[in-house]
Design a protein around this motif. Structure first.
Motif, mmCIF file in Angstrom:
data_model
loop_
_atom_site.group_PDB
_atom_site.id
_atom_site.type_symbol
_atom_site.label_atom_id
_atom_site.label_comp_id
_atom_site.label_asym_id
_atom_site.label_seq_id
_atom_site.Cartn_x
_atom_site.Cartn_y
_atom_site.Cartn_z
ATOM 1 N N ARG A 141 27.916 39.745 55.194
ATOM 2 C CA ARG A 141 27.230 39.282 53.980
ATOM 3 C C ARG A 141 26.966 40.438 53.032
ATOM 4 N N ARG A 142 26.560 41.607 53.587
ATOM 5 C CA ARG A 142 26.321 42.767 52.744
ATOM 6 C C ARG A 142 27.616 43.224 52.068
ATOM 7 N N THR A 143 28.720 43.224 52.831
ATOM 8 C CA THR A 143 30.010 43.592 52.244
ATOM 9 C C THR A 143 30.408 42.619 51.144
ATOM 10 N N MET A 144 30.148 41.324 51.380
ATOM 11 C CA MET A 144 30.476 40.309 50.374
ATOM 12 C C MET A 144 29.666 40.532 49.100
ATOM 13 N N LEU A 145 28.357 40.871 49.253
ATOM 14 C CA LEU A 145 27.519 41.115 48.079
ATOM 15 C C LEU A 145 27.992 42.349 47.314
ATOM 16 N N GLU A 146 28.362 43.398 48.067
ATOM 17 C CA GLU A 146 28.868 44.603 47.401
ATOM 18 C C GLU A 146 30.157 44.301 46.655
ATOM 19 N N THR A 147 31.037 43.510 47.274
ATOM 20 C CA THR A 147 32.291 43.125 46.612
ATOM 21 C C THR A 147 32.009 42.301 45.374
ATOM 22 N N GLU A 148 31.024 41.409 45.470
ATOM 23 C CA GLU A 148 30.671 40.573 44.321
ATOM 24 C C GLU A 148 30.134 41.427 43.174
ATOM 25 N N GLU A 149 29.275 42.420 43.518
ATOM 26 C CA GLU A 149 28.748 43.310 42.482
ATOM 27 C C GLU A 149 29.869 44.106 41.825
ATOM 28 N N LEU A 150 30.830 44.573 42.636
ATOM 29 C CA LEU A 150 31.967 45.306 42.087
ATOM 30 C C LEU A 150 32.786 44.414 41.161
ATOM 31 N N GLY A 151 32.999 43.158 41.576
ATOM 32 C CA GLY A 151 33.747 42.222 40.732
ATOM 33 C C GLY A 151 33.049 41.980 39.410
ATOM 34 N N VAL A 152 31.707 41.830 39.451
ATOM 35 C CA VAL A 152 30.946 41.619 38.212
ATOM 36 C C VAL A 152 31.070 42.832 37.300
ATOM 37 N N SER A 153 30.999 44.030 37.909
ATOM 38 C CA SER A 153 31.127 45.252 37.109
ATOM 39 C C SER A 153 32.505 45.330 36.447
ATOM 40 N N ILE A 154 33.554 44.983 37.202
ATOM 41 C CA ILE A 154 34.908 45.010 36.651
ATOM 42 C C ILE A 154 35.042 44.005 35.509
ATOM 43 N N LEU A 155 34.478 42.807 35.700
ATOM 44 C CA LEU A 155 34.537 41.788 34.651
ATOM 45 C C LEU A 155 33.808 42.257 33.392
ATOM 46 N N GLN A 156 32.679 42.927 33.587
ATOM 47 C CA GLN A 156 31.953 43.451 32.421
ATOM 48 C C GLN A 156 32.775 44.509 31.694
ATOM 49 N N ASP A 157 33.437 45.399 32.461
ATOM 50 C CA ASP A 157 34.293 46.415 31.840
ATOM 51 C C ASP A 157 35.445 45.765 31.073
ATOM 52 N N LEU A 158 36.062 44.747 31.684
ATOM 53 C CA LEU A 158 37.166 44.058 31.020
ATOM 54 C C LEU A 158 36.693 43.375 29.746
ATOM 55 N N SER A 159 35.489 42.782 29.794
ATOM 56 C CA SER A 159 34.946 42.128 28.601
ATOM 57 C C SER A 159 34.704 43.145 27.493
ATOM 58 N N SER A 160 34.161 44.330 27.882
ATOM 59 C CA SER A 160 33.926 45.384 26.892
ATOM 60 C C SER A 160 35.249 45.864 26.281
ATOM 61 N N GLN A 161 36.279 46.033 27.129
ATOM 62 C CA GLN A 161 37.590 46.453 26.620
ATOM 63 C C GLN A 161 38.194 45.389 25.707
ATOM 64 N N ARG A 162 37.981 44.123 26.047
ATOM 65 C CA ARG A 162 38.494 43.038 25.206
ATOM 66 C C ARG A 162 37.844 43.080 23.814
ATOM 67 N N GLN A 163 36.505 43.322 23.805
ATOM 68 C CA GLN A 163 35.824 43.410 22.519
ATOM 69 C C GLN A 163 36.363 44.586 21.697
ATOM 70 N N SER A 164 36.625 45.709 22.398
ATOM 71 C CA SER A 164 37.169 46.875 21.685
ATOM 72 C C SER A 164 38.552 46.568 21.106
ATOM 73 N N LEU A 165 39.400 45.869 21.893
ATOM 74 C CA LEU A 165 40.737 45.509 21.407
ATOM 75 C C LEU A 165 40.658 44.549 20.220
ATOM 76 N N LEU A 166 39.729 43.586 20.294
ATOM 77 C CA LEU A 166 39.575 42.653 19.172
ATOM 78 C C LEU A 166 39.115 43.386 17.914
ATOM 79 N N HIS A 167 38.187 44.350 18.092
ATOM 80 C CA HIS A 167 37.726 45.129 16.942
ATOM 81 C C HIS A 167 38.875 45.946 16.352
ATOM 82 N N ALA A 168 39.680 46.574 17.234
ATOM 83 C CA ALA A 168 40.822 47.356 16.754
ATOM 84 C C ALA A 168 41.836 46.451 16.050
#
Length: 221
Positions: A141-168
């Motif tokens: 369960r702890r590994t699953m939570l850590e994986t979930e947190e990592l996935g959320v962080s990656i999704l946030q980074d991708l969203s930020s990059q998408r906003q940067s690409l749209l601005h560019a």
């Protein structure tokens, strides 16, 4: 594993061990002292049976994978309780003489107590295995939570990059519009310059012709 189940389990094991000792002691008593000891044992059996029911209700309220393990342990506890009840029945119904009682203690009772001790040993081993399984479940369960947190962080980074690409993209679109406007202005200026060149050339040609005519008429006179 459920903390409530573990608390009931500890209480039951303590009561079971205490009842086993009391059964051994009661077998060596006579008369009123034996009846008093048997009454204490029966009270303990009621408490143990109540704990069994509570553990059963708690186990059935848990998730299926944990529920199956706890119910298996509970069956062993019920078997242990039945052995204790059988010992009490023998104490209550046995009006044996001293020799028969000694023989019973040396054979049947000793075997029953040995079986109960072996059974409690198996129960403890089962408890250890369940605890190990619980630890593995917690680690998973702890590994699953850590994986979930990592996935959320990656999704946030991708969203930020998408906003940067749209601005560019919007910036490049604006630059394209400005380049298009500048091109139109330069084209218009080029056309005006070409038109001005023709006008100037025409004026110059007219002036040259006029000068030639003036010189011609002067020389002709």
């Amino acid at each position: 594993m459920s903390d409530v189940f573990e608390r009931y389990e500890r209480q039951y094991c303590e009561i079971s061990a205490n009842l086993s000792k009391k059964c051994t002691a009661a077998a060596a008593l006579d008369g009123e002292r034996k009846k008093q000891k048997v009454s204490e044992i029966q009270t303990g059996l009621d408490e143990a049976e109540s704990l069994i029911r509570k553990m059963d209700l708690e186990a059935r309220s848990l998730q299926p994978n944990v529920k199956a393990v706890l119910l298996a342990k509970l069956r062993e506890y019920k078997s242990d309780l039945n052995n204790l009840k059988s010992e009490v029945k023998r104490l209550v119904s046995g009006n044996l003489n001293a020799a028969a009682r000694d023989e019973l203690l040396e054979s049947g009772m000793a075997d029953a107590l040995t079986a109960s001790a072996d059974q409690r040993s198996r129960l403890m081993m089962s408890t250890e295995r369940v605890n190990e399984s619980t630890d593995r479940i917690k680690d998973s369960r702890r590994t699953m939570l850590e994986t979930e947190e990592l996935g959320v962080s990656i999704l946030q980074d991708l969203s930020s990059q998408r906003q940067s690409l749209l601005h560019a993209h919007n910036t490049l679109h604006g630059v394209d519009d400005n380049v298009g406007k500048s091109k139109k202005v330069l084209t218009a200026m080029s056309r005006r310059m070409s038109r001005n060149k023709w006008i100037i050339g025409t004026v110059v040609a007219v002036l040259v012709i006029a000068i030639i005519l003036i010189l011609y008429f002067k020389l002709a006179k």
